[in-house]
Scaffold this motif. Sequence first.
Motif, PDB file in Angstrom:
ATOM      1  N   MET A   1       0.843  -1.193   0.000  1.00 57.42           N
ATOM      2  CA  MET A   1       0.000   0.000   0.000  1.00 57.42           C
ATOM      3  C   MET A   1       0.885   1.251   0.000  1.00 57.42           C
ATOM      4  SD  MET A   1      -3.181   0.913   2.566  1.00 57.42           S
ATOM      5  CE  MET A   1      -2.194   1.216   4.021  1.00 57.42           C
ATOM      6  N   THR A   2       0.595   2.189  -0.890  1.00 53.86           N
ATOM      7  CA  THR A   2       1.379   3.404  -0.956  1.00 53.86           C
ATOM      8  C   THR A   2       1.052   4.328   0.201  1.00 53.86           C
ATOM      9  OG1 THR A   2      -0.293   4.423  -2.378  1.00 53.86           O
ATOM     10  CG2 THR A   2       1.539   3.296  -3.469  1.00 53.86           C
ATOM     11  N   SER A   3       1.990   5.186   0.538  1.00 50.70           N
ATOM     12  CA  SER A   3       1.767   6.158   1.612  1.00 50.70           C
ATOM     13  C   SER A   3       0.853   7.267   1.111  1.00 50.70           C
ATOM     14  CB  SER A   3       3.106   6.765   2.056  1.00 50.70           C
ATOM     15  OG  SER A   3       3.967   5.762   2.544  1.00 50.70           O
ATOM     16  N   PRO A   4       0.142   7.937   2.013  1.00 48.50           N
ATOM     17  CA  PRO A   4      -0.672   9.080   1.603  1.00 48.50           C
ATOM     18  C   PRO A   4       0.186  10.143   0.918  1.00 48.50           C
ATOM     19  CG  PRO A   4      -1.228   8.425   3.846  1.00 48.50           C
ATOM     20  CD  PRO A   4      -0.014   7.628   3.451  1.00 48.50           C
ATOM     21  N   LEU A   5      -0.365  10.772  -0.110  1.00 52.04           N
ATOM     22  CA  LEU A   5       0.346  11.807  -0.861  1.00 52.04           C
ATOM     23  C   LEU A   5       0.018  13.169  -0.241  1.00 52.04           C
ATOM     24  CD1 LEU A   5       2.078  12.438  -3.447  1.00 52.04           C
ATOM     25  CD2 LEU A   5      -0.096  12.878  -4.595  1.00 52.04           C
ATOM     26  N   LEU A   6       1.010  13.780   0.399  1.00 52.56           N
ATOM     27  CA  LEU A   6       0.776  15.055   1.082  1.00 52.56           C
ATOM     28  C   LEU A   6       1.128  16.251   0.209  1.00 52.56           C
ATOM     29  CD1 LEU A   6       1.995  14.276   4.711  1.00 52.56           C
ATOM     30  CD2 LEU A   6      -0.328  14.327   3.819  1.00 52.56           C
ATOM     31  N   ASN A   7       2.054  16.072  -0.719  1.00 56.00           N
ATOM     32  CA  ASN A   7       2.455  17.164  -1.599  1.00 56.00           C
ATOM     33  C   ASN A   7       2.721  16.631  -3.003  1.00 56.00           C
ATOM     34  OD1 ASN A   7       2.845  19.711   0.132  1.00 56.00           O
ATOM     35  ND2 ASN A   7       3.941  18.151   1.309  1.00 56.00           N
ATOM     36  N   THR A   8       2.466  17.462  -3.993  1.00 54.23           N
ATOM     37  CA  THR A   8       2.766  17.087  -5.362  1.00 54.23           C
ATOM     38  C   THR A   8       3.870  17.993  -5.905  1.00 54.23           C
ATOM     39  OG1 THR A   8       1.136  18.622  -6.325  1.00 54.23           O
ATOM     40  CG2 THR A   8       0.372  16.403  -5.739  1.00 54.23           C
ATOM     41  N   SER A   9       4.591  17.475  -6.882  1.00 55.30           N
ATOM     42  CA  SER A   9       5.654  18.255  -7.528  1.00 55.30           C
ATOM     43  C   SER A   9       5.753  17.808  -8.981  1.00 55.30           C
ATOM     44  CB  SER A   9       6.982  18.041  -6.801  1.00 55.30           C
ATOM     45  OG  SER A   9       8.014  18.768  -7.423  1.00 55.30           O
ATOM     46  N   LEU A  10       5.060  18.528  -9.862  1.00 49.92           N
ATOM     47  CA  LEU A  10       5.051  18.177 -11.280  1.00 49.92           C
ATOM     48  C   LEU A  10       6.129  18.960 -12.026  1.00 49.92           C
ATOM     49  CD1 LEU A  10       1.211  18.163 -12.101  1.00 49.92           C
ATOM     50  CD2 LEU A  10       2.615  16.329 -11.149  1.00 49.92           C
ATOM     51  N   SER A  11       6.833  18.266 -12.918  1.00 50.46           N
ATOM     52  CA  SER A  11       7.828  18.955 -13.755  1.00 50.46           C
ATOM     53  C   SER A  11       7.196  19.493 -15.038  1.00 50.46           C
ATOM     54  CB  SER A  11       8.974  18.005 -14.097  1.00 50.46           C
ATOM     55  OG  SER A  11       8.481  16.859 -14.782  1.00 50.46           O
ATOM     56  N   SER A  12       6.046  18.923 -15.442  1.00 53.25           N
ATOM     57  CA  SER A  12       5.416  19.299 -16.712  1.00 53.25           C
ATOM     58  C   SER A  12       4.705  20.643 -16.651  1.00 53.25           C
ATOM     59  CB  SER A  12       4.381  18.245 -17.133  1.00 53.25           C
ATOM     60  OG  SER A  12       4.914  16.947 -17.085  1.00 53.25           O
ATOM     61  N   LEU A  13       4.212  21.015 -15.444  1.00 56.28           N
ATOM     62  CA  LEU A  13       3.385  22.206 -15.314  1.00 56.28           C
ATOM     63  C   LEU A  13       3.851  23.038 -14.121  1.00 56.28           C
ATOM     64  CD1 LEU A  13      -0.134  20.501 -15.702  1.00 56.28           C
ATOM     65  CD2 LEU A  13       1.082  21.801 -17.477  1.00 56.28           C
ATOM     66  N   LYS A  14       3.480  24.317 -14.139  1.00 58.70           N
ATOM     67  CA  LYS A  14       3.842  25.220 -13.056  1.00 58.70           C
ATOM     68  C   LYS A  14       2.727  25.255 -12.013  1.00 58.70           C
ATOM     69  CE  LYS A  14       4.775  30.090 -12.020  1.00 58.70           C
ATOM     70  NZ  LYS A  14       4.797  31.467 -12.567  1.00 58.70           N
ATOM     71  N   ARG A  15       3.111  25.049 -10.758  1.00 60.51           N
ATOM     72  CA  ARG A  15       2.108  25.133  -9.689  1.00 60.51           C
ATOM     73  C   ARG A  15       1.815  26.602  -9.391  1.00 60.51           C
ATOM     74  NH1 ARG A  15       3.243  21.975  -4.251  1.00 60.51           N
ATOM     75  NH2 ARG A  15       4.436  23.823  -3.696  1.00 60.51           N
ATOM     76  N   ILE A  16       0.523  26.948  -9.378  1.00 62.16           N
ATOM     77  CA  ILE A  16       0.137  28.345  -9.168  1.00 62.16           C
ATOM     78  C   ILE A  16      -0.555  28.573  -7.822  1.00 62.16           C
ATOM     79  CG2 ILE A  16       0.051  28.997 -11.596  1.00 62.16           C
ATOM     80  CD1 ILE A  16      -2.960  28.455 -11.574  1.00 62.16           C
ATOM     81  N   HIS A  17      -0.959  27.491  -7.165  1.00 63.87           N
ATOM     82  CA  HIS A  17      -1.606  27.671  -5.867  1.00 63.87           C
ATOM     83  C   HIS A  17      -1.585  26.361  -5.097  1.00 63.87           C
ATOM     84  CE1 HIS A  17      -4.320  29.366  -2.859  1.00 63.87           C
ATOM     85  NE2 HIS A  17      -5.075  28.293  -2.960  1.00 63.87           N
ATOM     86  N   GLN A  18      -1.440  26.481  -3.782  1.00 63.99           N
ATOM     87  CA  GLN A  18      -1.562  25.310  -2.904  1.00 63.99           C
ATOM     88  C   GLN A  18      -2.568  25.655  -1.814  1.00 63.99           C
ATOM     89  OE1 GLN A  18       1.940  23.917  -0.583  1.00 63.99           O
ATOM     90  NE2 GLN A  18       1.389  21.897  -1.350  1.00 63.99           N
ATOM     91  N   GLY A  19      -3.715  24.964  -1.835  1.00 64.25           N
ATOM     92  CA  GLY A  19      -4.744  25.192  -0.826  1.00 64.25           C
ATOM     93  C   GLY A  19      -4.591  24.242   0.337  1.00 64.25           C
ATOM     94  N   LYS A  20      -5.646  24.148   1.134  1.00 65.60           N
ATOM     95  CA  LYS A  20      -5.596  23.250   2.279  1.00 65.60           C
ATOM     96  C   LYS A  20      -5.475  21.800   1.834  1.00 65.60           C
ATOM     97  CE  LYS A  20      -8.528  26.483   4.779  1.00 65.60           C
ATOM     98  NZ  LYS A  20      -9.917  26.815   5.098  1.00 65.60           N
TER      99      LYS A  20
END
Length: 299
Positions: free
Chosen positions: A1-20
């Motif tokens: 079982m994979t661990s819960p994903l708390l943060n994402t980091s994509l190389s293809s796109l620019k992150r513009i906002h991180q909400g709750k």
Amino acid sequence: MTSPLLNTSLSSLKRIHQGKVRDIYDIDANTMLLISTDRLSAFDVILPTGIQNKGAMLTQMANFWFKKLAHVVPNHLTGIDPDDVVSTPEDKAQLGSRAVVVKKLKPLPIEAIVRGYLVGSGWKEYKAKGTVCGIALPTGLQEASQLPTPLFTPSSKAAVGEHDENITLAQCADLIGAERAAEVAKVAIQLYSEAAAYALTKGIIIADTKFEFGLDEKGVLHVMDEVLTPDSSRFWPLESYQVGSNPPSYDKQYVRDWLESMGWNKSPPAPALPDDVAKRTSDKYLEAFEKLTGQPLPV
């Protein structure tokens, strides 16, 4: 079982906002990628403990409702496959069933809360004043009583780490205009009423919920963000519902109750959840998803 994903980091796109809960990435002038992580917030504070598969459950349940209620009001879905907007295997692995490509809309500066039952802050106010958000109610109601009609009780939107505040209908009209406020109230109550009637057939009471709305370039109202999930709604099992007591819930009220029992002051940092509390929360979300949609969770 994979661990819960708390943060994402994509190389293809620019992150513009991180909400709750959601990470948002820019695609183009008209669309963006929403990724629901496994983060959980309570009392407007992000907890250090993730909830297994929560992001996939939120996204897939919201998509279910968006499609089911599309005849009431347009929504932010584009129908574009999230896998088509990222280019690397590492990025695709972070999407799973937790991502959706949505229209860019201009968010309204309110949250559209609809209450169908007397519970939580509404119950506390009713006991003290006989009102909910300043709206007078009949005497003699008990905790968890169904309200005579669903109430539209808007709130202001708060930044991450701050608390939303209830506002009056007049304040709502001041913020978005009287005509728009009336439209939002009518649409929100219709969305809630249709969803609540359907959920009852699946053994779930939707006690209350909140919607977010935005406008497209033509000023057309759309429902957006998420709809009728355990994060934005209070779900009760019909079988254990009893007027006069706060029923056990499928939503994150379970976590709120645990946090309050620990004496936490509701200011950051939040305490970590024990493994059994995190697992039970995940199980509650999954049970609600499967009951409402009739489908297993795609992960």
